[in-house]
Structure formats: C-alpha cells, structure tokens
Design a protein around this motif. Structure first.
Motif, PDB file in Angstrom:
ATOM      1  N   GLU A  15     -35.670 -30.515 -48.930  1.00 42.34           N
ATOM      2  CA  GLU A  15     -36.055 -30.228 -47.546  1.00 42.34           C
ATOM      3  C   GLU A  15     -35.066 -30.794 -46.535  1.00 42.34           C
ATOM      4  OE1 GLU A  15     -38.420 -31.594 -49.797  1.00 42.34           O
ATOM      5  OE2 GLU A  15     -38.976 -29.495 -50.209  1.00 42.34           O
ATOM      6  N   THR A  16     -34.233 -31.739 -46.946  1.00 43.23           N
ATOM      7  CA  THR A  16     -33.281 -32.346 -46.013  1.00 43.23           C
ATOM      8  C   THR A  16     -31.866 -32.149 -46.516  1.00 43.23           C
ATOM      9  OG1 THR A  16     -33.310 -34.506 -47.122  1.00 43.23           O
ATOM     10  CG2 THR A  16     -34.967 -34.116 -45.418  1.00 43.23           C
ATOM     11  N   GLY A  17     -30.909 -32.205 -45.616  1.00 46.35           N
ATOM     12  CA  GLY A  17     -29.520 -31.981 -45.999  1.00 46.35           C
ATOM     13  C   GLY A  17     -28.954 -30.835 -45.190  1.00 46.35           C
ATOM     14  N   SER A  18     -27.654 -30.865 -44.980  1.00 48.35           N
ATOM     15  CA  SER A  18     -27.025 -29.902 -44.072  1.00 48.35           C
ATOM     16  C   SER A  18     -26.784 -28.537 -44.686  1.00 48.35           C
ATOM     17  CB  SER A  18     -25.687 -30.474 -43.576  1.00 48.35           C
ATOM     18  OG  SER A  18     -24.818 -30.723 -44.675  1.00 48.35           O
ATOM     19  N   ASN A  19     -26.874 -28.408 -46.009  1.00 53.38           N
ATOM     20  CA  ASN A  19     -26.596 -27.125 -46.657  1.00 53.38           C
ATOM     21  C   ASN A  19     -27.239 -27.100 -48.047  1.00 53.38           C
ATOM     22  OD1 ASN A  19     -24.482 -28.098 -48.710  1.00 53.38           O
ATOM     23  ND2 ASN A  19     -23.628 -28.824 -46.766  1.00 53.38           N
ATOM     24  N   PRO A  20     -27.344 -25.916 -48.680  1.00 51.41           N
ATOM     25  CA  PRO A  20     -27.998 -25.808 -49.989  1.00 51.41           C
ATOM     26  C   PRO A  20     -27.352 -26.658 -51.072  1.00 51.41           C
ATOM     27  CG  PRO A  20     -27.799 -23.642 -48.977  1.00 51.41           C
ATOM     28  CD  PRO A  20     -27.009 -24.577 -48.123  1.00 51.41           C
ATOM     29  N   TYR A  21     -26.026 -26.777 -51.045  1.00 48.28           N
ATOM     30  CA  TYR A  21     -25.339 -27.586 -52.054  1.00 48.28           C
ATOM     31  C   TYR A  21     -25.781 -29.044 -51.953  1.00 48.28           C
ATOM     32  CZ  TYR A  21     -21.507 -29.847 -54.597  1.00 48.28           C
ATOM     33  OH  TYR A  21     -20.771 -30.609 -55.471  1.00 48.28           O
ATOM     34  N   ALA A  22     -25.754 -29.612 -50.743  1.00 51.38           N
ATOM     35  CA  ALA A  22     -26.150 -31.009 -50.551  1.00 51.38           C
ATOM     36  C   ALA A  22     -27.613 -31.226 -50.933  1.00 51.38           C
ATOM     37  CB  ALA A  22     -25.908 -31.423 -49.100  1.00 51.38           C
ATOM     38  N   ARG A  23     -28.470 -30.296 -50.552  1.00 52.80           N
ATOM     39  CA  ARG A  23     -29.909 -30.453 -50.837  1.00 52.80           C
ATOM     40  C   ARG A  23     -30.184 -30.417 -52.335  1.00 52.80           C
ATOM     41  NH1 ARG A  23     -30.152 -27.292 -46.028  1.00 52.80           N
ATOM     42  NH2 ARG A  23     -30.285 -25.308 -47.159  1.00 52.80           N
ATOM     43  N   THR A  24     -29.598 -29.439 -53.043  1.00 56.83           N
ATOM     44  CA  THR A  24     -29.899 -29.305 -54.471  1.00 56.83           C
ATOM     45  C   THR A  24     -29.217 -30.379 -55.305  1.00 56.83           C
ATOM     46  OG1 THR A  24     -28.119 -27.650 -54.663  1.00 56.83           O
ATOM     47  CG2 THR A  24     -30.363 -26.837 -54.333  1.00 56.83           C
ATOM     48  N   LYS A  25     -28.003 -30.797 -54.914  1.00 58.07           N
ATOM     49  CA  LYS A  25     -27.345 -31.882 -55.640  1.00 58.07           C
ATOM     50  C   LYS A  25     -28.085 -33.197 -55.426  1.00 58.07           C
ATOM     51  CE  LYS A  25     -24.035 -31.832 -57.785  1.00 58.07           C
ATOM     52  NZ  LYS A  25     -23.826 -31.577 -59.250  1.00 58.07           N
ATOM     53  N   GLY A  26     -28.550 -33.440 -54.201  1.00 55.66           N
ATOM     54  CA  GLY A  26     -29.308 -34.654 -53.939  1.00 55.66           C
ATOM     55  C   GLY A  26     -30.613 -34.694 -54.710  1.00 55.66           C
ATOM     56  N   ALA A  27     -31.323 -33.555 -54.747  1.00 57.34           N
ATOM     57  CA  ALA A  27     -32.598 -33.489 -55.467  1.00 57.34           C
ATOM     58  C   ALA A  27     -32.388 -33.668 -56.964  1.00 57.34           C
ATOM     59  CB  ALA A  27     -33.289 -32.165 -55.173  1.00 57.34           C
ATOM     60  N   ALA A  28     -31.326 -33.052 -57.517  1.00 56.40           N
ATOM     61  CA  ALA A  28     -31.033 -33.196 -58.943  1.00 56.40           C
ATOM     62  C   ALA A  28     -30.616 -34.626 -59.271  1.00 56.40           C
ATOM     63  CB  ALA A  28     -29.936 -32.217 -59.346  1.00 56.40           C
TER      64      ALA A  28
END
Length: 378
Positions: free
Chosen positions: A146-159
């Motif tokens: 839900e947070t992060g500036s772009n899909p890459y940052a959000r999905t890498k952070g969640a993973a």
C-alpha cells in the motif's frame, strides 16, 4: 567432510546478477553443486559449464514443487525479478506472489535449509532528497503493498518483509529440515559491471555522443553504487554465514536479518556517469578541462513528461505505461545513500574494489565484448 553449502539452487540464474552468482558458487569448493533456473532459453545467454540449468516459471507453484523434488537443494538464492519498469501486474506476481509461494514450498521441503533473498535498496524507498548521511538497516522502513512510490518498490518491500518474517531457526528433532528455514535479505543499490544491460551498457553506449554533455537536473544528491563482483561477494558471505550459525569471531547470527551491500563510498549520479565516460574514452571527458554541460531543469522535464504520459495514455487506452516516465528521474534527484557497516561487522564484507576500479573493469569488458547491435562474444 561434506561441502558447507551442498547443493545451491539459484533462481534467475540467467540474469545479470544471477549469472554472476552462479559463476561464483560454481567456482567455490564449499559448494557441491549449482543448479540454476531461467524462464526460457535465449540466444547468446551466459551459461556456466559446471552448472545444471532448468527452465522454470517461478510464478507457477507446481513447477517450483517439481523442481525442488528433482533437485533437493540445501540452499536457495532467490534473485529473479521482472525489472524495475515492468508492468505492475508482473511486479506483483513475480516479486511478491512467487516469493511468497517459494517460501512456503521451501519451508515444507525436507532438504532446504536456507533461503537468501536478493532485494533492492528501493524496497525501503528513496531518500527524502539531498541526503546528508547514509541510511542504515535500523533506520529503514520497508515499503508495503500500500505504500511506496511505484509498483517495484511496493512489491520488493513486501517480499523483503515476507522473507524476514519467514525465518524459522528452530530445527525439528527429526532428520529432515521440514518446517525449518533460515532466511536473510541482501539489499543492493544500482549494480554495474560486465554483462549489465542497464546502467553499464547504457553509459558505455553513450560515450562520444552529445548525450555525455547533457545533464538532467542538479547534481547534488549522493548515490550508493555496487560493482557486480562486490555484490556477489556479499551474497556468498551471507549464504555461508547462514549455515555457519555465527561468525568464527563470535558475531551474532545473521538469520532473519537484512544487509545493505555497496561500494561504501557514495558518488553523485552525474559524477559516476562522467567517470564512466572518461574510462570509456569519451573525447569530451578525457581532456584536461571539464567540458561544458547543458543542464536541463527538472521542472521543464516534468512538464514535458506529463504531456507525453497524457498522450500515451490516450493512444494506448491506459493499458500501457510509457517507458520514459517521471519516476525514472526521482532516483537521480533524491539519491540513495546506504551504509554497509552492518555487513562489514556481521558478514566480514568489504568491497572487492573501489568504484573507479569497478568502472575500469566494466569498461574493459565492454571494449572486448560489446558492439552497437548488442552482440557479445563471450
């Protein structure tokens, strides 16, 4: 005595970072066998003769289960990712969903003891801008879905968070490792080096063109970089430290921990670029004086990019995202400066070489292997 690392499975073993990790492990006497995956075979793809390769779609759970049953790895080094500018759906399924299911399958497998996840410094978001000190692992806040500036940052952070939460060091009393999984995360800033089709190839191909005398925005923020051999060295150190339990010096265990791996000394973005061009023999940058550079203000760039994005959205009916978008330049503007002190102390890490030497080695490789039509003679 059996090799410490046993059989290592490297997902994404045909990619830039993955292929270098494969090469390092295949040459390491502590590794009994290296098995690598790639999604499909490509002409000219780098392979290592001491490695067994499997075509495998990591987003397909059945294929992952079958692969682990066939290989019976001791360790998994998970490097696969769709690229920072892939569509949001691909980011979600490859970065997040496939990592989640790989963790579940690995922990349920009797031979898998550890998983090392190759993350990104962008998983903790970009700095607020004009950074004045390096960010540490303790200071970092991971992006979420839900947070992060772009899909890459959000999905890498969640993973990244999933991998750390999946660490389960308590080994069952029975003979196998089912239900037991040691995990660690390695976070990299911009990686450069031989076989890099992003940073290195783009800078190298610009040498002796007008592009080397154009600067987009100011050159004030600090950036961390990491040479590919140093990045691989950090991964190998973390993998061994996971199985050793603790350093011979009595340092704390590394399971359930994340580490930044960098060249240690930050360099501003356009200074890094000019060093690359100078090493590549760019006539403007090899002279005795610094060339005149045209600086394009970011506000002007932003205005034109918004017009381009608006037009692109209309003509593609919103189904595609333009490759030349504003967030490409956030990295340049805000910077990303990270500390490797934790890796120094806990893993025994230090860079293989400094950034200038890393750039020199990279340029030498491209001079031997690169041509404008992207054919490489390896």
């Amino acid at each position: 005595m059996a090799p410490l690392l046993g059989t290592v499975l490297v997902t994404g073993g045909g990619g830039f970072l993955g292929s270098h990790i494969v090469d390092a492990l295949a040459a390491d006497p502590e590794c009994a066998q290296v098995v690598a995956t790639y999604r499909q075979e490509r002409p000219g793809q780098h392979t290592n003769p001491l490695t067994t390769y499997h075509v495998c779609d990591v987003t397909d759970r059945d294929q992952i289960v079958a692969l682990l049953e066939d290989v019976n790895p001791d360790i998994i080094v998970h490097t696969i990712m769709p690229g920072a500018f892939a569509p949001p759906e691909a980011q979600y399924h490859v970065n997040y969903v496939s990592t989640k299911q790989l963790l579940l399958v690995a922990r349920d497998h009797p031979t898998v003891r550890a998983l090392v996840y190759v993350s990104s410094a962008e998983a903790v978001g970009l700095a607020s801008g004009l950074n004045t000190k390096p960010e540490t692992e303790e200071d970092s806040v991971l992006c979420t879905l839900e947070t992060g500036s772009n899909p890459y940052a959000r999905t890498k952070g969640a993973a990244d968070a999933l991998v750390l939460a999946s660490n389960s060091p308590e080994r069952p009393s029975k003979a196998d490792f089912k239900g037991h999984l040691l995990t660690t995360v390695i976070r990299f800033p911009g990686i450069y080096g031989p076989r890099d089709s992003m940073i290195s190839e783009r800078f190298y191909s610009m040498a002796n063109t007008l592009g080397t005398r154009i600067q987009l925005g100011p050159n004030k923020a600090w950036h961390s970089w990491v040479y590919i051999e140093s990045a691989v060295y950090g991964v190998v150190l973390a993998t061994k430290a996971l199985l050793e339990g603790q350093h011979k010096d009595g340092h704390l265990t590394v399971d359930g921990e994340a580490f930044f791996i960098t060249d240690e000394k930050p360099i501003k973005f356009w200074d890094f670029a000019s060093r690359f061009w100078k090493a590549a023999g760019d006539r403007a940058w090899t002279g005795e004086t610094r060339p005149k550079v045209v600086i394009i203000p970011l506000w002007f760039l932003w205005f034109n990019l918004m017009l381009m994005a608006w037009a692109y959205n209309i003509f593609t009916l919103g189904y595609k995202e333009p490759g030349f978008i504003w967030r490409n330049f956030e990295y340049m503007r805000k910077g990303c400066w990270y500390s490797s002190d934790k890796a120094n102390k806990r893993l025994g890490y230090s860079p293989v070489c400094d950034t200038d030497e890393g750039i020199s080695r990279t340029v030498q490789w491209y001079q031997r292997n690169w041509s404008p039509n992207h054919k490489k003679s390896e």
